[in-house]
Motif scaffolding. Structure first.
Motif, PDB file in Angstrom:
ATOM      1  N   TYR A   1      72.993  47.390  75.043  1.00  0.00           N
ATOM      2  CA  TYR A   1      72.220  46.619  73.677  1.00  0.00           C
ATOM      3  C   TYR A   1      72.598  46.919  72.470  1.00  0.00           C
ATOM      4  CZ  TYR A   1      70.425  43.313  77.307  1.00  0.00           C
ATOM      5  OH  TYR A   1      70.232  42.166  78.251  1.00  0.00           O
ATOM      6  N   LYS A   2      72.793  46.614  71.392  1.00  0.00           N
ATOM      7  CA  LYS A   2      72.915  47.125  70.195  1.00  0.00           C
ATOM      8  C   LYS A   2      71.937  46.317  69.191  1.00  0.00           C
ATOM      9  CE  LYS A   2      77.572  48.820  70.852  1.00  0.00           C
ATOM     10  NZ  LYS A   2      78.913  49.013  70.232  1.00  0.00           N
ATOM     11  N   TYR A   3      71.098  47.351  68.618  1.00  0.00           N
ATOM     12  CA  TYR A   3      69.995  46.577  67.451  1.00  0.00           C
ATOM     13  C   TYR A   3      70.501  47.157  66.046  1.00  0.00           C
ATOM     14  CZ  TYR A   3      67.923  45.553  71.859  1.00  0.00           C
ATOM     15  OH  TYR A   3      67.667  45.122  73.148  1.00  0.00           O
ATOM     16  N   LEU A   4      70.271  46.216  64.920  1.00  0.00           N
ATOM     17  CA  LEU A   4      70.821  46.445  63.617  1.00  0.00           C
ATOM     18  C   LEU A   4      69.562  46.086  62.747  1.00  0.00           C
ATOM     19  CD1 LEU A   4      72.513  47.590  61.371  1.00  0.00           C
ATOM     20  CD2 LEU A   4      73.522  45.297  61.260  1.00  0.00           C
ATOM     21  N   ILE A   5      68.717  46.632  61.874  1.00  0.00           N
ATOM     22  CA  ILE A   5      67.934  45.949  60.828  1.00  0.00           C
ATOM     23  C   ILE A   5      68.508  46.588  59.511  1.00  0.00           C
ATOM     24  CG2 ILE A   5      66.491  48.230  60.986  1.00  0.00           C
ATOM     25  CD1 ILE A   5      64.476  45.960  60.508  1.00  0.00           C
ATOM     26  N   GLU A   6      68.534  45.636  58.589  1.00  0.00           N
ATOM     27  CA  GLU A   6      69.327  46.149  57.260  1.00  0.00           C
ATOM     28  C   GLU A   6      68.712  45.244  56.193  1.00  0.00           C
ATOM     29  OE1 GLU A   6      73.680  45.720  57.562  1.00  0.00           O
ATOM     30  OE2 GLU A   6      73.520  43.780  56.691  1.00  0.00           O
ATOM     31  N   THR A   7      68.906  45.782  54.744  1.00  0.00           N
ATOM     32  CA  THR A   7      68.582  45.031  53.595  1.00  0.00           C
ATOM     33  C   THR A   7      69.428  45.465  52.561  1.00  0.00           C
ATOM     34  OG1 THR A   7      66.835  44.654  51.940  1.00  0.00           O
ATOM     35  CG2 THR A   7      67.030  46.750  52.757  1.00  0.00           C
ATOM     36  N   ARG A   8      69.486  44.544  51.751  1.00  0.00           N
ATOM     37  CA  ARG A   8      70.754  44.806  50.553  1.00  0.00           C
ATOM     38  C   ARG A   8      69.657  44.912  49.293  1.00  0.00           C
ATOM     39  NH1 ARG A   8      75.602  45.988  49.331  1.00  0.00           N
ATOM     40  NH2 ARG A   8      76.626  44.874  47.469  1.00  0.00           N
ATOM     41  N   VAL A   9      69.409  46.054  48.659  1.00  0.00           N
ATOM     42  CA  VAL A   9      68.475  45.868  47.717  1.00  0.00           C
ATOM     43  C   VAL A   9      68.749  46.937  46.597  1.00  0.00           C
ATOM     44  CG1 VAL A   9      67.267  47.761  48.757  1.00  0.00           C
ATOM     45  CG2 VAL A   9      66.013  46.199  47.530  1.00  0.00           C
ATOM     46  N   SER A  10      68.384  46.479  45.282  1.00  0.00           N
ATOM     47  CA  SER A  10      68.608  47.432  44.312  1.00  0.00           C
ATOM     48  C   SER A  10      67.178  47.970  43.768  1.00  0.00           C
ATOM     49  CB  SER A  10      69.209  46.777  43.087  1.00  0.00           C
ATOM     50  OG  SER A  10      68.682  45.653  42.581  1.00  0.00           O
ATOM     51  N   GLY A  11      67.095  48.920  43.045  1.00  0.00           N
ATOM     52  CA  GLY A  11      65.723  49.305  42.487  1.00  0.00           C
ATOM     53  C   GLY A  11      65.682  50.056  41.280  1.00  0.00           C
ATOM     54  N   ALA A  12      64.759  50.039  40.309  1.00  0.00           N
ATOM     55  CA  ALA A  12      64.763  50.950  38.972  1.00  0.00           C
ATOM     56  C   ALA A  12      63.319  50.373  38.347  1.00  0.00           C
ATOM     57  CB  ALA A  12      65.988  50.636  38.186  1.00  0.00           C
ATOM     58  N   LEU A  13      62.970  51.557  37.504  1.00  0.00           N
ATOM     59  CA  LEU A  13      61.996  51.524  36.624  1.00  0.00           C
ATOM     60  C   LEU A  13      62.408  50.482  35.782  1.00  0.00           C
ATOM     61  CD1 LEU A  13      60.766  54.986  36.334  1.00  0.00           C
ATOM     62  CD2 LEU A  13      59.353  53.267  37.120  1.00  0.00           C
ATOM     63  N   LYS A  14      61.646  49.534  35.071  1.00  0.00           N
ATOM     64  CA  LYS A  14      62.028  48.474  34.306  1.00  0.00           C
ATOM     65  C   LYS A  14      61.450  48.920  32.723  1.00  0.00           C
ATOM     66  CE  LYS A  14      62.965  44.483  34.647  1.00  0.00           C
ATOM     67  NZ  LYS A  14      63.193  43.219  34.683  1.00  0.00           N
ATOM     68  N   ASN A  15      60.472  49.694  32.699  1.00  0.00           N
ATOM     69  CA  ASN A  15      59.777  50.105  31.485  1.00  0.00           C
ATOM     70  C   ASN A  15      60.322  51.338  30.963  1.00  0.00           C
ATOM     71  OD1 ASN A  15      58.349  47.344  31.426  1.00  0.00           O
ATOM     72  ND2 ASN A  15      57.119  48.139  32.442  1.00  0.00           N
ATOM     73  N   PRO A  16      60.478  51.617  29.644  1.00  0.00           N
ATOM     74  CA  PRO A  16      60.749  52.953  29.247  1.00  0.00           C
ATOM     75  C   PRO A  16      59.187  53.696  29.377  1.00  0.00           C
ATOM     76  CG  PRO A  16      62.003  51.422  27.780  1.00  0.00           C
ATOM     77  CD  PRO A  16      60.556  50.494  28.535  1.00  0.00           C
ATOM     78  N   LYS A  17      59.513  55.238  29.207  1.00  0.00           N
ATOM     79  CA  LYS A  17      58.349  56.035  29.398  1.00  0.00           C
ATOM     80  C   LYS A  17      57.221  55.681  30.431  1.00  0.00           C
ATOM     81  CE  LYS A  17      60.007  58.434  26.066  1.00  0.00           C
ATOM     82  NZ  LYS A  17      60.790  59.734  26.216  1.00  0.00           N
ATOM     83  N   SER A  18      57.439  55.072  31.638  1.00  0.00           N
ATOM     84  CA  SER A  18      56.699  54.547  32.524  1.00  0.00           C
ATOM     85  C   SER A  18      56.359  55.340  33.713  1.00  0.00           C
ATOM     86  CB  SER A  18      56.952  52.928  33.067  1.00  0.00           C
ATOM     87  OG  SER A  18      58.413  53.349  33.868  1.00  0.00           O
ATOM     88  N   ALA A  19      57.020  56.664  33.704  1.00  0.00           N
ATOM     89  CA  ALA A  19      56.624  57.499  34.713  1.00  0.00           C
ATOM     90  C   ALA A  19      56.456  58.972  34.342  1.00  0.00           C
ATOM     91  CB  ALA A  19      57.611  57.516  35.941  1.00  0.00           C
ATOM     92  N   ILE A  20      55.602  59.812  34.866  1.00  0.00           N
ATOM     93  CA  ILE A  20      55.604  61.292  34.263  1.00  0.00           C
ATOM     94  C   ILE A  20      55.896  62.154  35.785  1.00  0.00           C
ATOM     95  CG2 ILE A  20      54.324  62.963  33.598  1.00  0.00           C
ATOM     96  CD1 ILE A  20      52.395  60.829  32.417  1.00  0.00           C
TER      97      ILE A  20
END
Length: 253
Positions: free
Chosen positions: A234-253
């Motif tokens: 038996y073969k099992y697969l779980i996946e997602t196709r996703v992008s990710g990024a901060l959207k606001n300037p200077k929003s993390a330290i």
């Protein structure tokens, strides 16, 4: 970590921002007879495209039949999902840690790590010692432009170093070992989140609502299963196709 991010129904995360702080962007006074000048300020855009992230598992049918004390299939599927989500969280905060040449790497141009993001988005500061960490973060908050009240994400070992600080007389620096809640107030953050995803010499101040994970219809977390009759597996697969990024300037330290 993943639950705290903003979700978008689009697979690409697009940013457009303008720096309105230069002198050339300010309004001007006019003197009769002089030429009027345009405001000048840079406008930059950034587009983050998606990548597929997956976890795959193969189980021999003989093993499934022989394991009678618990149902191994739901256990394996739950484990795969938890590992997928943990790897996404790692990619969001610090990157997956694999070399650029590794074929399994989650590319940092597709899911941008907050810790190493461009200086436009993540403010970089250095605290020479654990004792300097509180002051360094408070001073960095002057330039912080994220939304709402951020949280501090920190390795438990690093937090312990701060909680156990002592003065030159051997007394605890804050009068006693402070609670995590009182330390959050000292750091000027809403909460402190302990996570071993971050290394012990790094910390992040961010409101993860400023980080967008984008996945279009069909790109959400999806599970598949199949049976290989040739190998009795038996073969099992779980996946997602996703992008990710901060959207606001200077929003993390």
């Amino acid at each position: 970590i993943i639950d705290s991010t903003t979700k978008s129904p689009f697979s690409r995360v697009k940013n457009t921002w303008a720096d309105l702080t230069p002198e050339t962007a300010h309004a001007r006074g006019y003197i009769k007879g002089n030429q009027k000048l345009d405001q000048v300020y840079p406008i930059l855009t950034r587009t983050t495209t998606p990548q597929t992230v997956y976890a795959r598992q193969t189980l021999d049918r003989d093993d499934i039949v022989d394991i009678t004390d618990f149902d191994v299939i739901p256990w394996a599927q739950a484990n795969m999902k938890s590992k997928l989500i943990m790897e996404l969280a790692r990619a969001v905060l610090v990157g997956d840690g694999r070399q650029v040449t590794d074929k399994d790497k989650i590319q940092e141009t597709n899911i941008r790590p907050i810790l190493t993001d461009d200086d436009v988005y993540t403010i970089k500061k250095t605290a020479a010692t654990p004792a300097d960490l509180v002051a360094t973060i408070i001073k960095a908050r002057v330039d912080y432009q994220g939304s709402g009240t951020p949280s501090l994400y920190i390795n438990p070992a690093a937090l312990a170093e701060v909680l156990l600080l002592k003065d030159t007389q051997g007394r605890y620096l804050f009068g006693d070992v402070p609670s995590v809640e009182s330390m959050a107030a000292r750091f000027r953050v809403g909460s402190i989140v302990e996570t071993t995803i971050l290394p012990a010499d790094k910390a992040l101040v961010v409101n993860l609502a400023d980080y967008t994970l984008g996945a279009s219809k069909g790109g959400e977390i999806t599970s598949f299963d199949d049976f290989d009759i040739d190998f009795n597996q038996y073969k099992y697969l779980i996946e997602t196709r996703v992008s990710g990024a901060l959207k606001n300037p200077k929003s993390a330290i």
